[in-house]
Design an enzyme around this catalytic site. Sequence first.
Site, mmCIF file in Angstrom:
data_model
loop_
_atom_site.group_PDB
_atom_site.id
_atom_site.type_symbol
_atom_site.label_atom_id
_atom_site.label_comp_id
_atom_site.label_asym_id
_atom_site.label_seq_id
_atom_site.Cartn_x
_atom_site.Cartn_y
_atom_site.Cartn_z
ATOM 1 C CD GLU A 66 -2.966 -6.577 3.826
ATOM 2 O OE1 GLU A 66 -2.878 -7.400 2.899
ATOM 3 O OE2 GLU A 66 -2.511 -5.417 3.746
ATOM 4 C CD GLU A 99 -2.843 -1.232 2.331
ATOM 5 O OE1 GLU A 99 -2.272 -1.557 3.392
ATOM 6 O OE2 GLU A 99 -4.057 -1.033 2.259
#
Length: 700
Positions: A129, A109
Amino acid sequence: MAATGKPVDYTVRNHVAVLTLNAPPVNGLSQSLRRAIKTALCDAEGDGCVEAVVLMGGGRMFCGGADIKEFASGEISEPDVNVIIRQMEIMDKPVVAAIHGVALGGGLELALGCNLRIATRDARAGFPEVRLGVLPGAGGTQRTPRLVGVGLALDLILSGRSIGAKEALERGLIDALSERDLLTDAIALARRACQSGDPLPVAGRLPFNGTSDLEQTITAALEQVLRRTPDAEAPKAIARCIAFAASGVDFEEGLVFEREEFLKLMSNTQSRALRHLFFAEREAAKIPNLPPDVALRPVERVGIIGAGVMGRGIAMTFLNAGIPVTLLEIDADALQRGVEAIRSNYVTRQEKGRMSAEDLKERMGLLRSSTNYDDMSDCDLVIEAVFENMEIKQNVCARLGEVCKPGAIIATNTSTLNVDTIANASGRASDVLGMHFFSPAHIMRLLEIVRGAETAPAVLATVIALARRIGKVTVVSGVCYGFIGNRMLESYLRELDFLLMEGATPARIDTALEAFGMAMGPCRMMDMAGIDVNARVLDERAAEGALPDDPGYRALVRKLAAMGRHGQKAGQGYYRYEGRTPCADPQVDRIAAELAATLGIPRRDDITDAEIRDRLLLPLINEGFRILEEGIALRPGDIDIVWTAGYGWPALTGGPMHHAEALGLGRVCHRLEELGRQTGDRFGYFAPAPFLLRRVADTA
Ligand code: T1G
């Protein structure tokens, strides 16, 4: 880049500020690292000599993501990764991410918040994740579909898989590959961005890159993931976030929506369970009083004794890791069948596009076969995978003790037998330990390492390190019947026969346990593993006087075995089989009823699913506390790894010992005592283990 000991190194080269993350071992985005990145970005922004920025990782990788340890608090301290990304996106100087090793989770990210991304050819990127029960909470669900399209975004974020740099470039996740020196190439890319005069690309400002049948695409991707774990919350939240991004709302609203979903997931039981397993897996490889600097023995060639199903699977495990194998079988025909089975497995994978012709050739080129024990003399490790019989294993290890070179490690693949007895037969017990692979050995991740009384520290450390090379997760067990996994499996199966004799059916019991999340119910599992195999072990243990002297103990499995109902391979076991399809068989219910009558076991019609689960799962957990008390397992987390990686226990509950804590140990004790009273506890295994009672007392 010489680390200065600060979380971020700041240097300027050719008017480009180079920010190097220095937070070993994975540059985890802890609060201190986030603060340091924010400060360094401010410095770069305010530095008149700086025309562009390169962000890169020190050490082995770009960035392994958020600091997972911080999640336990249930909050994310400031500055949040989102704040840092926003800071980069509004800078009027190009920011380039220079990626090597991995860019995972928040690390990816962070890279998506940069204007451009360049990577080394061997770098990998992904959003793992979901494997921690959360989702990319720093804009990953909002930027990724805009940058690479909803299809790849759903694939990466729902699966948690990573992709290589070449594919990332082809799919638009990165902008360039570094062919020489990553930093030099990244600085050159940054300078070109300065000089181009073109607007700087910002992923967050791109339009949503969806498809015409967006809702169907998202629904189909989610259904595929939920097929394996229908109760998983994270995939559903991920789908909601991507659908929200697709709904045309403002990007900022999407970030807010994503953050709310992330915070809910971070605090839920599923994420706590998965994070527990993440750290438990790493803890399991750390053995107290095993010197961290013990000299490892080389393992360049592995010998395997036995070309049956287990021997073939173990051979492929090493071949797949590029480690040469000598496969030995006394019988030439059996040896040939074993080699052909390995080749056939690889050919099938190649036909399915899961292996290249070069890989097939390379792996088969690493395989030697022999009928002569003398060919074990150049192996650094020899694993016996012969028939599960003590005398046979002792003879094999005695032979290996003679032919193996000094320092070579000898391992037994026994699943239940006494490793010390086998080790002593070799005449060099300090070189011997257990390596219990789980079938199919080249697929199942768990490797139970059994430490013998004489096993040398270097032998244990070598095999633990080797396990990482071959992609296994290891747990070290002491010597007892069944080690950790199979000893608890016996506790899990004991009540199965009684429940069937009391009137429950195999399908009812399997459904109840699969509703809990077990990958396969106990009856189907037994039919797969072989009812005869279990009965033979029971007979051997009974002969040793290790089982209750009671005709009711595991009476049904013995009866089925005696009738030739050996399971799927015999076309019948707890079920009747049409091919591989299990079908309810009224004859099994009749056999159970007849046994019940013979043994004076009353039939019931009020057995609930909850009772079925309690009578199988709680004795298993209780045995886990006995195993801890005896020091057979070092930690509760080790037991959780064994059962989630080796026996299909649902990872979303964190494993049996984590699940017991979540239930409440007092409640577990109370229920065990209730079941003991209800069933009469004829073998005493509902009595709460002393260690469990002490844990309850400690937390009272
Ligand atoms: N947080 C905290 N500790 C970590 C960590 C992490 N992300 N990753 C690794 N460690 C520890 C690990 O416990 C071990 O500790 C040591 O580092 C070496 O790990 C914001 C919310 C990066 C591929 O899920 O996959 O970002 O045992 O043995 O084999 O939206 O670590 O030495 O004390 O595994 O070289 C997403 C998890 C987080 C990546 C390196 N990221 N890590 O493998 O080393 S959530 C992940 C890994 C997130 C954002 C969201 C691997 C690795 P110790 P290791 P490795």
